[in-house]
Write a protein that holds these residues in place. Structure first.
Motif, mmCIF file in Angstrom:
data_model
loop_
_atom_site.group_PDB
_atom_site.id
_atom_site.type_symbol
_atom_site.label_atom_id
_atom_site.label_comp_id
_atom_site.label_asym_id
_atom_site.label_seq_id
_atom_site.Cartn_x
_atom_site.Cartn_y
_atom_site.Cartn_z
ATOM 1 N N HIS A 49 67.998 31.195 76.114
ATOM 2 C CA HIS A 49 69.243 30.808 75.441
ATOM 3 C C HIS A 49 69.193 31.277 73.993
ATOM 4 N N GLU A 84 72.098 24.188 81.075
ATOM 5 C CA GLU A 84 73.195 23.413 80.481
ATOM 6 C C GLU A 84 73.348 22.083 81.213
ATOM 7 N N TRP A 133 75.702 28.694 82.499
ATOM 8 C CA TRP A 133 74.722 28.904 81.430
ATOM 9 C C TRP A 133 74.951 30.220 80.708
ATOM 10 N N ASP A 192 74.734 24.407 86.783
ATOM 11 C CA ASP A 192 74.519 25.823 86.477
ATOM 12 C C ASP A 192 73.472 26.470 87.383
ATOM 13 N N ASP A 243 69.228 23.951 76.168
ATOM 14 C CA ASP A 243 70.217 24.777 76.849
ATOM 15 C C ASP A 243 69.631 25.877 77.728
#
Length: 158
Positions: free
Chosen positions: A84, A108, A119, A112, A105
């Motif tokens: 991320h 998420e 994501w 996802d 994250d």
């Protein structure tokens, strides 16, 4: 939480019999504002924000870039899980109920896993690293606490 969520966080801590002065470590999985906004509430704590570790005006070097883990104690370890952002970390907790991963994250929310657009639309500095580290955490953890959703069990994804 954001800088506007301080009262909500303080109330949640008090509900559990804890105050800000009791906190020794504040771990933010990455440096986005919705994950670091209330860090100011914990001036006595050591702060880990992504790959950065500091306490007040002192900064400590730790080689997360080479994959090195940071151990807080025998139950809590911080591991690098870029994707991320390139400095994402995950908190691994070995509890009596299994291994829990607080991922920020990297995930998420549970949905996802069946819809990668969730994501990906949240942003990814490296989709390749994010996929690799998501698979790593799915194999390692019994439970995942994602960045924006409820904790979920990983057994059906292994």
């Amino acid at each position: 939480m954001t800088a506007w969520d301080g009262d909500k966080l303080i109330t949640a801590l008090v509900d559990h019999g804890i105050n800000c002065e009791d906190i020794n470590y504040v771990i933010s999985t990455h440096g986005h504002s919705d994950h670091i906004g209330c860090n100011y509430l914990f001036p006595k704590a050591t702060h880990i924000v992504g790959f950065c570790i500091s306490q007040k005006d002192r900064y400590f070097h730790h080689d997360f870039k080479s994959g090195k883990e940071y151990r807080i104690n025998d139950k809590i370890t911080i591991i690098p899980t870029p994707g991320h952002t390139l400095q994402d970390v995950t908190v691994i907790i070995n509890s009596g109920k299994g291994t829990i991963a607080i991922t920020g994250d990297l995930f998420e929310r549970e949905d996802d896993l069946s819809n990668c657009n969730i994501w990906k639309s949240a942003g990814s500095d490296s989709e390749e690293l994010q996929v690799m580290n998501r698979l790593k955490i799915l194999q390692l953890a019994d439970y995942i606490i994602p960045g924006h959703g409820a904790m979920f069990k990983t057994d059906k994804y292994k």
